[in-house]
Design an enzyme around this catalytic site. Structure first.
Site, PDB file in Angstrom:
ATOM      1  N   LYS A   1    -121.346  12.829  94.306  1.00 17.63           N
ATOM      2  CA  LYS A   1    -119.924  13.030  94.047  1.00 17.63           C
ATOM      3  C   LYS A   1    -119.619  14.531  94.129  1.00 17.63           C
ATOM      4  O   LYS A   1    -120.333  15.333  93.550  1.00 17.63           O
ATOM      5  CB  LYS A   1    -119.584  12.468  92.659  1.00 17.63           C
TER       6      LYS A   1
ATOM      7  N   GLU B   1    -112.293  -3.876  81.105  1.00 16.51           N
ATOM      8  CA  GLU B   1    -111.255  -3.994  80.086  1.00 16.51           C
ATOM      9  C   GLU B   1    -111.258  -5.368  79.431  1.00 16.51           C
ATOM     10  O   GLU B   1    -111.039  -5.492  78.228  1.00 16.51           O
ATOM     11  CB  GLU B   1    -109.877  -3.710  80.703  1.00 16.51           C
TER      12      GLU B   1
ATOM     13  N   ARG C   1    -105.435  -5.749  82.761  1.00 15.63           N
ATOM     14  CA  ARG C   1    -106.666  -6.454  83.106  1.00 15.63           C
ATOM     15  C   ARG C   1    -107.136  -7.399  81.999  1.00 15.63           C
ATOM     16  O   ARG C   1    -107.792  -8.396  82.269  1.00 15.63           O
ATOM     17  CB  ARG C   1    -107.790  -5.443  83.353  1.00 15.63           C
TER      18      ARG C   1
HETATM   19  C1  LIG Z   1    -109.130  -1.370  86.074  1.00 14.53           C
HETATM   20  C2  LIG Z   1    -109.354   0.109  86.114  1.00 14.53           C
HETATM   21  N1  LIG Z   1    -109.863   0.725  85.027  1.00 14.53           N
HETATM   22  C3  LIG Z   1    -110.058   2.066  85.047  1.00 14.53           C
HETATM   23  C4  LIG Z   1    -109.753   2.805  86.148  1.00 14.53           C
HETATM   24  C5  LIG Z   1    -109.892   4.323  86.131  1.00 14.53           C
HETATM   25  N2  LIG Z   1    -110.876   4.773  87.109  1.00 14.53           N
HETATM   26  C6  LIG Z   1    -110.524   5.263  88.305  1.00 14.53           C
HETATM   27  S1  LIG Z   1    -111.802   5.722  89.231  1.00 14.53           S
HETATM   28  C7  LIG Z   1    -112.890   5.298  88.025  1.00 14.53           C
HETATM   29  C8  LIG Z   1    -114.354   5.512  88.242  1.00 14.53           C
HETATM   30  C9  LIG Z   1    -114.832   4.882  89.478  1.00 14.53           C
HETATM   31  O1  LIG Z   1    -116.197   5.157  89.655  1.00 14.53           O
HETATM   32  P1  LIG Z   1    -116.900   4.756  90.997  1.00 14.53           P
HETATM   33  O2  LIG Z   1    -116.474   3.399  91.408  1.00 14.53           O
HETATM   34  O3  LIG Z   1    -118.360   4.977  90.822  1.00 14.53           O
HETATM   35  O4  LIG Z   1    -116.303   5.761  92.078  1.00 14.53           O
HETATM   36  P2  LIG Z   1    -116.516   7.350  92.199  1.00 14.53           P
HETATM   37  O5  LIG Z   1    -115.292   7.986  91.620  1.00 14.53           O
HETATM   38  O6  LIG Z   1    -117.758   7.729  91.459  1.00 14.53           O
HETATM   39  O7  LIG Z   1    -116.634   7.617  93.646  1.00 14.53           O
HETATM   40  C10 LIG Z   1    -112.218   4.795  86.904  1.00 14.53           C
HETATM   41  C11 LIG Z   1    -112.870   4.376  85.652  1.00 14.53           C
HETATM   42  C12 LIG Z   1    -109.218   2.112  87.255  1.00 14.53           C
HETATM   43  N3  LIG Z   1    -108.867   2.748  88.372  1.00 14.53           N
HETATM   44  N4  LIG Z   1    -109.043   0.778  87.200  1.00 14.53           N
END
Ligand SMILES: Cc1ncc(C[n+]2csc(CCOP(=O)(O)OP(=O)(O)O)c2C)c(N)n1
Length: 498
Positions: free
Chosen positions: A283, A369, A397
């Site tokens: 990342k 969630e 959710r």
């Molecule tokens: C239902 C939901 N809960 C929380 C989020 C907030 N959120 C956005 S990106 C993320 C992390 C995603 O991690 P990953 O899939 O590993 O992608 P990366 O950013 O590491 O590339 C979160 C928790 C969201 N977008 N949707």
């Protein structure tokens, strides 16, 4: 003057990638990374995630035929390089602004965004829907879901894999494993993926290459044998994904263009059913300030490219989030029954403040969630006083859990609803527009909205002491009104507002 982006300048859309050699695709990735950094430095946005998928973006568009092939980015927050090479380069300066480009994928914005997102873990379900549409005669080519190791902690991803393994339609899931969610990922799945990745990408790739070579000249074999030919030869046989009915390829180095192209081409040529390609990425890759930061520059304000220093507005009052975090920590110090739950947002919700003092009483459940709400209901049923801190839009959710597990059982879960109301740059998907509507109609529920940060403190004291049923308090994104904070919250009379 010569353009610093000569290869990128030749790419008006993904079709132009077909004319580039593999070496030129490597150059394109270098230029695309630089362009992404410079663009986001002027607008702010989700930088770290986008930098992690630059090579992947180029390789997917080079090997597959979008937009007939459907590329679905999970969450969609990593799609900036994708936007740049799918005809939106000249509008990147409008990113996340009114009437500008969305910070996520959006169907109405481009044919190259076949499915909009912003909330996580929907990509495999959507891609499977497209794949079945194709089998039923719709104009759909291959379907590719790209999902992160954070997003794959959500139940929905497993519901989709369970179904995909049953249907056996050709489908590509690319697991973008950077060992980060917004915060470090939690849970058994994260440990499991690390275990696979630690086996070493090169050894695994060799095994995969051998598998491909052995498989390619052979006659078409039955599904199970074809799946084995695609598999890396993990010691002890199958990975979890194979148990779900997927062929597993990986782990491969998601920044090595050669490995990516070879793997995607082989998978595209060979696959008959669902395939999971496990890419290990970094990342913030390629930008030192991002790689070195704790949050890997997940979301940034405008910043100076040379130093990475962000331009943050001066604030006059503490944010509601901060007041929530500090007040809950104080309430928890007085009452050992208080515990807190976050769904992968310890920093965003302010629960990191409580976790610093009471680490064993703050639970990060992953991007889950639904589980978080029912977990809180179980805690409440046991006699604990759980505070479930979930942003307004993400709480959607967990709605059946709120109705079925919390409200109908009259369980005193305290819902702390940050980002209530409009949120600005993240746009409609993140707007906390519906919580009053979907909570206030439920039986046994108390719903409060804080008019300022002092009121938030009183509402939290009210919620902490409220064992009669579920209770929620909502508060907006950003800083408070600047009012004086009480030393300690007082219990409010329920049913009386201002
Ligand atoms: C239902 C939901 N809960 C929380 C989020 C907030 N959120 C956005 S990106 C993320 C992390 C995603 O991690 P990953 O899939 O590993 O992608 P990366 O950013 O590491 O590339 C979160 C928790 C969201 N977008 N949707």
């Amino acid at each position: 003057m010569e353009s610093p982006t000569p290869t990128l300048d030749r790419v008006a859309g993904p079709a132009d990638l077909k004319a580039l050699s593999d070496a030129e695709l490597g150059l394109l990735a270098i230029e695309l990374r630089q362009e992404t950094i410079e663009t986001v430095s002027r607008t702010g946005g989700h930088l770290g995630s986008s930098l992690g998928v630059v090579e992947l973006t180029v390789a997917i568009h080079a090997v597959f035929n979008t937009p007939l092939d459907k590329l679905i980015w999970d969450v969609g927050h990593q799609c900036y390089p994708h936007k740049i090479i799918t005809g939106r380069r000249d509008r990147m300066g409008t990113l996340r602004q009114k009437d500008g480009l969305s910070g996520f994928t959006k169907r109405s914005e481009s044919d190259y965004d076949p499915f909009g997102a912003a909330h996580s873990s929907t990509s495999i379900s959507a891609a499977l829907g497209f794949a079945v549409g194709r089998e039923m005669g719709m104009a759909v080519g291959d379907t590719i879901a790209v999902i992160g190791d954070g997003a794959i902690t959500a139940g929905m991803a497993y519901e989709a894999m369970n179904h995909a393994g049953h249907l056996k339609e050709r489908l590509f899931v690319i697991l973008n494993d950077n060992d980060m969610s917004i915060a470090p990922p939690v849970g058994a799945m994260s440990a499991y993926l690390n275990g696979i990745a630690d086996k070493g990408p090169l050894a695994a790739l060799k095994a995969a290459a051998e598998g491909f070579e052995a498989a390619l000249p052979g006659p078409v074999r039955d599904g199970a044998r074809r799946a084995r030919a695609l598999v890396t030869g993990m010691p002890g046989g199958g990975t979890l994904f194979e148990e779900f009915g997927f062929s597993y390829i990986g782990p491969i180095d998601g920044h090595d263009m050669g490995q990516l192209l070879a793997t995607l081409r082989a998978a595209k040529m060979r696959a008959s059913g669902p395939v999971l390609i496990h890419c290990v990425t970094v990342k913030g890759k390629g930008y030192a300030p991002a790689e070195g930061a704790d949050d890997k520059y997940h979301g940034v304000a405008k910043f100076d490219v040379a130093t990475g220093v962000q331009v943050k507005g001066k604030s006059n009052a503490p944010s509601y989030t901060q007041v929530f975090g500090e007040t809950l920590t104080a309430e928890a110090a007085r009452d050992p029954r208080i515990v807190a739950i976050t769904a992968a947002m310890p920093g965003g919700t302010g629960l990191d403040i409580m976790a610093a003092r009471f680490p064993a009483r703050v639970f990060d459940v992953g991007i889950a969630e639904q589980h978080g709400v029912t977990f809180a209901a179980g805690l409440a049923a046991s006699g604990m006083r759980p505070f479930c801190a979930i942003y307004s839009s993400f709480l959607q959710r967990g709605y059946d859990q709120i109705v079925h597990d919390v409200a109908l059982q009259k369980l005193p879960v305290r819902f702390a609803i940050d980002r209530a109301g409009l949120v600005g740059q993240d746009g409609a998907t993140h707007a906390g527009a519906f919580d009053i509507g979907f909570l206030a109609n439920l039986p046994n529920f108390t719903v409060m909205a804080a008019g300022d940060e002092a009121e938030l403190v009183h509402m939290m004291a009210t919620a902490a002491a409220h064992d009669e049923g579920p209770i929620a308090f909502r508060y907006p994104r950003g800083e408070g009104a600047g009012v004086e904070l009480p030393a300690r919250g007082a219990r409010l009379e329920i049913g009386r507002g201002r």
